[in-house]
Design a protein around this motif. Structure first.
Motif, PDB file in Angstrom:
ATOM      1  N   VAL A   1      -5.088 -46.593  87.139  1.00 21.85           N
ATOM      2  CA  VAL A   1      -6.044 -47.636  86.790  1.00 21.85           C
ATOM      3  C   VAL A   1      -6.708 -48.121  88.067  1.00 21.85           C
ATOM      4  O   VAL A   1      -6.078 -48.235  89.120  1.00 21.85           O
ATOM      5  CB  VAL A   1      -5.401 -48.810  86.013  1.00 21.85           C
ATOM      6  CG1 VAL A   1      -4.905 -48.346  84.663  1.00 21.85           C
ATOM      7  CG2 VAL A   1      -4.286 -49.461  86.784  1.00 21.85           C
ATOM      8  N   LEU A   2      -7.993 -48.366  87.952  1.00 24.49           N
ATOM      9  CA  LEU A   2      -8.805 -48.810  89.088  1.00 24.49           C
ATOM     10  C   LEU A   2      -9.670 -49.981  88.622  1.00 24.49           C
ATOM     11  O   LEU A   2     -10.686 -49.780  87.952  1.00 24.49           O
ATOM     12  CB  LEU A   2      -9.696 -47.666  89.579  1.00 24.49           C
ATOM     13  CG  LEU A   2     -10.708 -48.012  90.667  1.00 24.49           C
ATOM     14  CD1 LEU A   2      -9.997 -48.325  91.976  1.00 24.49           C
ATOM     15  CD2 LEU A   2     -11.684 -46.854  90.865  1.00 24.49           C
ATOM     16  N   PRO A   3      -9.259 -51.212  88.938  1.00 22.08           N
ATOM     17  CA  PRO A   3     -10.101 -52.358  88.590  1.00 22.08           C
ATOM     18  C   PRO A   3     -11.361 -52.353  89.455  1.00 22.08           C
ATOM     19  O   PRO A   3     -11.290 -52.185  90.665  1.00 22.08           O
ATOM     20  CB  PRO A   3      -9.239 -53.570  88.923  1.00 22.08           C
ATOM     21  CG  PRO A   3      -7.850 -53.045  89.116  1.00 22.08           C
ATOM     22  CD  PRO A   3      -7.993 -51.625  89.528  1.00 22.08           C
ATOM     23  N   SER A   4     -12.497 -52.530  88.820  1.00 21.46           N
ATOM     24  CA  SER A   4     -13.759 -52.551  89.547  1.00 21.46           C
ATOM     25  C   SER A   4     -13.915 -53.847  90.322  1.00 21.46           C
ATOM     26  O   SER A   4     -13.543 -54.919  89.846  1.00 21.46           O
ATOM     27  CB  SER A   4     -14.929 -52.402  88.569  1.00 21.46           C
ATOM     28  OG  SER A   4     -16.153 -52.509  89.262  1.00 21.46           O
ATOM     29  N   LYS A   5     -14.469 -53.736  91.510  1.00 27.02           N
ATOM     30  CA  LYS A   5     -14.817 -54.924  92.301  1.00 27.02           C
ATOM     31  C   LYS A   5     -16.222 -55.415  91.966  1.00 27.02           C
ATOM     32  O   LYS A   5     -16.648 -56.451  92.444  1.00 27.02           O
ATOM     33  CB  LYS A   5     -14.765 -54.598  93.800  1.00 27.02           C
ATOM     34  CG  LYS A   5     -13.377 -54.396  94.334  1.00 27.02           C
ATOM     35  CD  LYS A   5     -12.732 -55.718  94.639  1.00 27.02           C
ATOM     36  CE  LYS A   5     -11.454 -55.516  95.434  1.00 27.02           C
ATOM     37  NZ  LYS A   5     -10.867 -56.768  95.832  1.00 27.02           N
ATOM     38  N   PHE A   6     -16.958 -54.636  91.152  1.00 24.49           N
ATOM     39  CA  PHE A   6     -18.365 -54.936  90.902  1.00 24.49           C
ATOM     40  C   PHE A   6     -18.642 -55.510  89.515  1.00 24.49           C
ATOM     41  O   PHE A   6     -19.674 -56.121  89.296  1.00 24.49           O
ATOM     42  CB  PHE A   6     -19.213 -53.673  91.109  1.00 24.49           C
ATOM     43  CG  PHE A   6     -19.021 -53.085  92.479  1.00 24.49           C
ATOM     44  CD1 PHE A   6     -19.400 -53.776  93.621  1.00 24.49           C
ATOM     45  CD2 PHE A   6     -18.426 -51.850  92.636  1.00 24.49           C
ATOM     46  CE1 PHE A   6     -19.213 -53.248  94.882  1.00 24.49           C
ATOM     47  CE2 PHE A   6     -18.236 -51.304  93.902  1.00 24.49           C
ATOM     48  CZ  PHE A   6     -18.630 -52.002  95.026  1.00 24.49           C
ATOM     49  N   ASN A   7     -17.745 -55.273  88.585  1.00 17.01           N
ATOM     50  CA  ASN A   7     -17.932 -55.814  87.233  1.00 17.01           C
ATOM     51  C   ASN A   7     -16.561 -55.972  86.587  1.00 17.01           C
ATOM     52  O   ASN A   7     -15.550 -55.800  87.228  1.00 17.01           O
ATOM     53  CB  ASN A   7     -18.876 -54.910  86.412  1.00 17.01           C
ATOM     54  CG  ASN A   7     -18.406 -53.476  86.375  1.00 17.01           C
ATOM     55  OD1 ASN A   7     -17.243 -53.209  86.120  1.00 17.01           O
ATOM     56  ND2 ASN A   7     -19.309 -52.546  86.660  1.00 17.01           N
ATOM     57  N   ARG A   8     -16.532 -56.257  85.324  1.00 15.45           N
ATOM     58  CA  ARG A   8     -15.268 -56.540  84.644  1.00 15.45           C
ATOM     59  C   ARG A   8     -14.629 -55.280  84.061  1.00 15.45           C
ATOM     60  O   ARG A   8     -13.869 -55.347  83.121  1.00 15.45           O
ATOM     61  CB  ARG A   8     -15.514 -57.565  83.550  1.00 15.45           C
ATOM     62  CG  ARG A   8     -16.085 -58.833  84.100  1.00 15.45           C
ATOM     63  CD  ARG A   8     -16.361 -59.846  83.028  1.00 15.45           C
ATOM     64  NE  ARG A   8     -15.782 -61.093  83.483  1.00 15.45           N
ATOM     65  CZ  ARG A   8     -15.145 -61.933  82.733  1.00 15.45           C
ATOM     66  NH1 ARG A   8     -14.995 -61.713  81.451  1.00 15.45           N
ATOM     67  NH2 ARG A   8     -14.631 -63.030  83.242  1.00 15.45           N
ATOM     68  N   THR A   9     -14.913 -54.138  84.638  1.00 13.79           N
ATOM     69  CA  THR A   9     -14.399 -52.866  84.141  1.00 13.79           C
ATOM     70  C   THR A   9     -13.076 -52.511  84.796  1.00 13.79           C
ATOM     71  O   THR A   9     -12.880 -52.738  85.981  1.00 13.79           O
ATOM     72  CB  THR A   9     -15.427 -51.733  84.456  1.00 13.79           C
ATOM     73  OG1 THR A   9     -16.661 -52.083  83.875  1.00 13.79           O
ATOM     74  CG2 THR A   9     -14.959 -50.402  83.923  1.00 13.79           C
ATOM     75  N   ILE A  10     -12.198 -51.939  84.003  1.00 14.21           N
ATOM     76  CA  ILE A  10     -10.998 -51.312  84.540  1.00 14.21           C
ATOM     77  C   ILE A  10     -11.090 -49.840  84.178  1.00 14.21           C
ATOM     78  O   ILE A  10     -11.095 -49.468  83.008  1.00 14.21           O
ATOM     79  CB  ILE A  10      -9.705 -51.938  83.946  1.00 14.21           C
ATOM     80  CG1 ILE A  10      -9.618 -53.413  84.332  1.00 14.21           C
ATOM     81  CG2 ILE A  10      -8.476 -51.161  84.422  1.00 14.21           C
ATOM     82  CD1 ILE A  10      -8.419 -54.125  83.742  1.00 14.21           C
TER      83      ILE A  10
END
Length: 98
Positions: A81-90
């Motif tokens: 899993v990679l939480p985005s730093k740019f939006n609310r996407t995982i």
């Protein structure tokens, strides 16, 4: 099943590369050590101290504790899993090879 949490840089600077390449990377600067040649986490720790000329033992211990399992415990079929730093996407992916 094991799930691995990854970050793509402190500011997400590698996020696009991860997603475009459909790969994950260790993002330590100048980490040009062949991790397959390191026999133990302790040996990795010592190598990191030398390689980065670290004065603080705790830094090397911390890094080795993060790097060792990725190089030696991650298996095909595990999830990442990679939480985005740019939006609310995982972002979620599956390990499919080395």
């Amino acid at each position: 099943m094991t799930v691995w949490l990854f970050r793509a840089g402190k500011q997400g600077e590698y996020e696009n590369k991860f997603l475009e390449d459909e790969r994950i990377y260790l993002t330590w600067d100048d980490l040009n050590i062949n991790l397959k040649e390191i026999a133990s986490k302790e040996a990795l720790y010592k190598r990191l101290v030398e390689h980065y000329e670290l004065d603080k033992e705790k830094t090397a211990i911390n890094w080795a504790s993060q790097i060792w399992p990725i190089a030696n415990a991650m298996e095909i079929g595990n999830l990442v899993v990679l939480p985005s730093k740019f939006n609310r996407t995982i972002h979620v992916g599956e390990v499919t090879g080395d």
